[in-house]
Design a protein around this motif. Structure first.
Motif, PDB file in Angstrom:
ATOM      1  N   GLY A 224     -27.513 -34.672  53.968  1.00  0.00           N
ATOM      2  CA  GLY A 224     -26.592 -34.129  52.979  1.00  0.00           C
ATOM      3  C   GLY A 224     -25.153 -34.139  53.434  1.00  0.00           C
ATOM      4  N   ILE A 225     -24.809 -35.049  54.325  1.00  0.00           N
ATOM      5  CA  ILE A 225     -23.504 -35.002  54.980  1.00  0.00           C
ATOM      6  C   ILE A 225     -22.341 -35.316  54.048  1.00  0.00           C
ATOM      7  CG2 ILE A 225     -23.508 -37.425  55.748  1.00  0.00           C
ATOM      8  CD1 ILE A 225     -22.366 -36.401  58.419  1.00  0.00           C
ATOM      9  N   SER A 226     -22.548 -36.109  53.009  1.00  0.00           N
ATOM     10  CA  SER A 226     -21.432 -36.594  52.199  1.00  0.00           C
ATOM     11  C   SER A 226     -20.986 -35.626  51.116  1.00  0.00           C
ATOM     12  CB  SER A 226     -21.794 -37.940  51.560  1.00  0.00           C
ATOM     13  OG  SER A 226     -20.829 -38.312  50.616  1.00  0.00           O
ATOM     14  N   SER A 227     -21.920 -34.989  50.454  1.00  0.00           N
ATOM     15  CA  SER A 227     -21.618 -34.045  49.369  1.00  0.00           C
ATOM     16  C   SER A 227     -20.812 -34.678  48.241  1.00  0.00           C
ATOM     17  CB  SER A 227     -20.857 -32.824  49.922  1.00  0.00           C
ATOM     18  OG  SER A 227     -21.582 -32.193  50.944  1.00  0.00           O
ATOM     19  N   GLY A 228     -21.061 -35.956  47.981  1.00  0.00           N
ATOM     20  CA  GLY A 228     -20.422 -36.601  46.837  1.00  0.00           C
ATOM     21  C   GLY A 228     -19.005 -37.078  47.060  1.00  0.00           C
ATOM     22  N   GLN A 229     -18.533 -37.138  48.303  1.00  0.00           N
ATOM     23  CA  GLN A 229     -17.144 -37.511  48.551  1.00  0.00           C
ATOM     24  C   GLN A 229     -16.845 -38.954  48.149  1.00  0.00           C
ATOM     25  OE1 GLN A 229     -15.537 -36.254  52.401  1.00  0.00           O
ATOM     26  NE2 GLN A 229     -17.095 -34.675  52.505  1.00  0.00           N
ATOM     27  N   GLY A 230     -17.836 -39.831  48.268  1.00  0.00           N
ATOM     28  CA  GLY A 230     -17.615 -41.212  47.872  1.00  0.00           C
ATOM     29  C   GLY A 230     -17.337 -41.351  46.392  1.00  0.00           C
ATOM     30  N   LEU A 231     -18.048 -40.585  45.567  1.00  0.00           N
ATOM     31  CA  LEU A 231     -17.819 -40.629  44.125  1.00  0.00           C
ATOM     32  C   LEU A 231     -16.515 -39.929  43.745  1.00  0.00           C
ATOM     33  CD1 LEU A 231     -21.439 -39.956  42.809  1.00  0.00           C
ATOM     34  CD2 LEU A 231     -20.157 -42.088  42.664  1.00  0.00           C
ATOM     35  N   MET A 232     -16.204 -38.814  44.431  1.00  0.00           N
ATOM     36  CA  MET A 232     -14.960 -38.114  44.127  1.00  0.00           C
ATOM     37  C   MET A 232     -13.745 -38.975  44.442  1.00  0.00           C
ATOM     38  SD  MET A 232     -15.462 -34.095  45.103  1.00  0.00           S
ATOM     39  CE  MET A 232     -16.404 -34.292  46.604  1.00  0.00           C
ATOM     40  N   ALA A 233     -13.885 -39.876  45.415  1.00  0.00           N
ATOM     41  CA  ALA A 233     -12.766 -40.731  45.789  1.00  0.00           C
ATOM     42  C   ALA A 233     -12.342 -41.647  44.652  1.00  0.00           C
ATOM     43  CB  ALA A 233     -13.127 -41.566  47.020  1.00  0.00           C
ATOM     44  N   VAL A 234     -13.281 -42.007  43.771  1.00  0.00           N
ATOM     45  CA  VAL A 234     -12.925 -42.842  42.625  1.00  0.00           C
ATOM     46  C   VAL A 234     -11.968 -42.085  41.704  1.00  0.00           C
ATOM     47  CG1 VAL A 234     -13.821 -44.103  40.638  1.00  0.00           C
ATOM     48  CG2 VAL A 234     -15.111 -44.087  42.784  1.00  0.00           C
ATOM     49  N   ALA A 235     -12.283 -40.801  41.446  1.00  0.00           N
ATOM     50  CA  ALA A 235     -11.374 -39.974  40.652  1.00  0.00           C
ATOM     51  C   ALA A 235     -10.045 -39.788  41.364  1.00  0.00           C
ATOM     52  CB  ALA A 235     -12.023 -38.623  40.369  1.00  0.00           C
ATOM     53  N   LEU A 236     -10.097 -39.688  42.678  1.00  0.00           N
ATOM     54  CA  LEU A 236      -8.879 -39.509  43.467  1.00  0.00           C
ATOM     55  C   LEU A 236      -7.943 -40.708  43.317  1.00  0.00           C
ATOM     56  CD1 LEU A 236      -8.902 -38.093  47.089  1.00  0.00           C
ATOM     57  CD2 LEU A 236      -7.450 -40.017  46.512  1.00  0.00           C
ATOM     58  N   VAL A 237      -8.507 -41.913  43.295  1.00  0.00           N
ATOM     59  CA  VAL A 237      -7.682 -43.122  43.144  1.00  0.00           C
ATOM     60  C   VAL A 237      -7.008 -43.143  41.775  1.00  0.00           C
ATOM     61  CG1 VAL A 237      -7.747 -45.651  43.026  1.00  0.00           C
ATOM     62  CG2 VAL A 237      -9.037 -44.459  44.788  1.00  0.00           C
ATOM     63  N   ILE A 238      -7.733 -42.747  40.738  1.00  0.00           N
ATOM     64  CA  ILE A 238      -7.134 -42.675  39.402  1.00  0.00           C
ATOM     65  C   ILE A 238      -6.003 -41.652  39.396  1.00  0.00           C
ATOM     66  CG2 ILE A 238      -7.576 -42.139  36.977  1.00  0.00           C
ATOM     67  CD1 ILE A 238     -10.468 -43.065  37.418  1.00  0.00           C
ATOM     68  N   PHE A 239      -6.256 -40.497  40.011  1.00  0.00           N
ATOM     69  CA  PHE A 239      -5.245 -39.445  40.102  1.00  0.00           C
ATOM     70  C   PHE A 239      -4.006 -39.937  40.845  1.00  0.00           C
ATOM     71  CE2 PHE A 239      -3.831 -35.479  42.428  1.00  0.00           C
ATOM     72  CZ  PHE A 239      -3.214 -34.898  41.331  1.00  0.00           C
ATOM     73  N   ALA A 240      -4.213 -40.772  41.868  1.00  0.00           N
ATOM     74  CA  ALA A 240      -3.103 -41.309  42.660  1.00  0.00           C
ATOM     75  C   ALA A 240      -2.430 -42.507  42.007  1.00  0.00           C
ATOM     76  CB  ALA A 240      -3.600 -41.698  44.053  1.00  0.00           C
ATOM     77  N   ARG A 241      -2.909 -42.916  40.845  1.00  0.00           N
ATOM     78  CA  ARG A 241      -2.337 -44.036  40.097  1.00  0.00           C
ATOM     79  C   ARG A 241      -2.340 -45.336  40.917  1.00  0.00           C
ATOM     80  NH1 ARG A 241      -3.483 -41.283  36.525  1.00  0.00           N
ATOM     81  NH2 ARG A 241      -2.218 -40.476  34.834  1.00  0.00           N
ATOM     82  N   TRP A 242      -3.433 -45.563  41.657  1.00  0.00           N
ATOM     83  CA  TRP A 242      -3.623 -46.810  42.405  1.00  0.00           C
ATOM     84  C   TRP A 242      -2.477 -47.065  43.390  1.00  0.00           C
ATOM     85  CZ3 TRP A 242      -4.913 -45.890  37.399  1.00  0.00           C
ATOM     86  CH2 TRP A 242      -6.256 -46.042  37.074  1.00  0.00           C
ATOM     87  N   ASN A 243      -1.969 -45.987  43.961  1.00  0.00           N
ATOM     88  CA  ASN A 243      -0.879 -46.056  44.935  1.00  0.00           C
ATOM     89  C   ASN A 243      -1.390 -45.536  46.275  1.00  0.00           C
ATOM     90  OD1 ASN A 243       1.390 -45.568  46.556  1.00  0.00           O
ATOM     91  ND2 ASN A 243       2.684 -45.095  44.807  1.00  0.00           N
ATOM     92  N   PRO A 244      -1.368 -46.332  47.356  1.00  0.00           N
ATOM     93  CA  PRO A 244      -1.894 -45.865  48.652  1.00  0.00           C
ATOM     94  C   PRO A 244      -1.229 -44.586  49.150  1.00  0.00           C
ATOM     95  CG  PRO A 244      -1.575 -48.236  48.699  1.00  0.00           C
ATOM     96  CD  PRO A 244      -0.969 -47.755  47.415  1.00  0.00           C
TER      97      PRO A 244
END
Length: 309
Positions: A224-244
């Motif tokens: 159970g180490i991840s707790s969904g962080q990989g999926l949340m990162a997709v929302a994070l990229v949208i929130f960041a407007r595809w800007n590193p």
């Protein structure tokens, strides 16, 4: 329940600062990997599986070799292999990016759970940290400023990716392929190669994020180490407007949200315990709702992304 005094507020703020740095690092690497992938016009929803498999493979190799950095390298290779698989499969005719991503997510998690059962109890070496708070008198502040090297590497990567997209030929190729396949072909760019390479590189970064979880914070391997962080990162990229650079700040925000529960618990605040620990998921939901406006949600998105069509 403990009442938040002025001293407790300061303690919570310091704890959230340290927690934001620790918790944000896997978010940072996975979001940078997804940003690179999506800039090429492909979305990878399989990063949760890549993250978990990277955590397992990194921990296993670190245990077997006695080197935490060897584990990080192994996690990067494992992530690159999953990214390469995703890129090549999605290059086939009439194959859907999202369906392949979900399939590889399940595959990665299943393989990690299967091969990782023998590494749940053994103790692997941890990644070293850098003490940036040596000057502070407060033990709590010194602990908060104990930074892992991968966090600093993540900052450098965010800056390097932003520069690459803005000022290099490779960045121009990736952005052009992501915005318009027809324009890319007219310029002589090999769209399939660019997307496969970008997806593989994005997978490697996600694998490194997994290695951070198992080799530093929380610093062990379990299913159970991840707790969904990989999926949340997709929302994070949208929130960041595809800007590193935006990915870096968004990762810190998500990291601070993840640190809220432990920070409040450390000063005796126990009412609403489960709600505090759900803060990252509530933030993800809030981000998706806030960016769901037809005029705002896809602002800055590459034109070839499946979610824009």
């Amino acid at each position: 329940m403990s009442i938040l005094t002025e001293g407790n507020v300061v303690s919570v703020a310091i704890a959230m600062l340290g927690g934001a740095v620790r918790v944000s690092t896997p978010f940072l690497f996975v979001s940078l990997g997804e940003c690179l992938t999506e800039k090429s016009g492909r979305i990878n929803l399989g990063l949760e599986g890549t993250l978990v498999f990277g955590a397992m493979s990194g921990y296993a190799v670190a245990f077997l070799t006695g080197s935490a950095w060897a584990g990080v390298g192994a996690a990067a290779v494992a992530g690159a292999i999953f990214g390469l698989m995703h890129g090549m499969l999605c290059s086939l005719p009439r194959v859907n990016d999202i369906a392949i991503g979900i399939a590889l997510m399940l595959l990665g998690m299943g393989l990690a759970f299967y091969f990782g059962k023998g590494f749940i109890q053994p103790v692997a070496p941890s990644l070293p940290s850098i003490n940036l708070g040596w000057w502070a008198d407060s033990p709590q502040l010194r602990s908060a400023l104990r930074i892992n090297a991968l966090f600093l590497i993540g900052i450098i990567l965010a800056l390097a990716m932003a520069w690459m997209f803005r000022a290099t030929r490779i960045g121009l190729m990736i952005r052009t392929v992501g915005d318009s396949s027809d324009a890319a072909r007219a310029l002589g760019f090999r769209t399939t190669l660019v997307r496969v390479a970008s997806t593989a590189a994005g997978g490697a970064l996600s694998g490194i994020g997994g290695a951070y979880l198992s080799l530093y914070y929380p610093g062990s391997w379990n299913e159970g180490i991840s707790s969904g962080q990989g999926l949340m990162a997709v929302a994070l990229v949208i929130f960041a407007r595809w800007n590193p650079i935006g990915c870096f700040w968004a990762a810190l925000l998500f990291g601070a949200a993840g640190a809220l529960g432990p920070a409040l618990q450390s000063v005796g605040v126990t009412q609403g315990y489960y709600l505090f620990f759900a803060a990252p998921y509530l933030l993800t939901l809030g981000v998706l709702i806030a960016t769901s406006s037809p005029n705002q949600s896809m602002s800055g998105a590459p034109g070839e992304l499946s979610i824009t069509k």
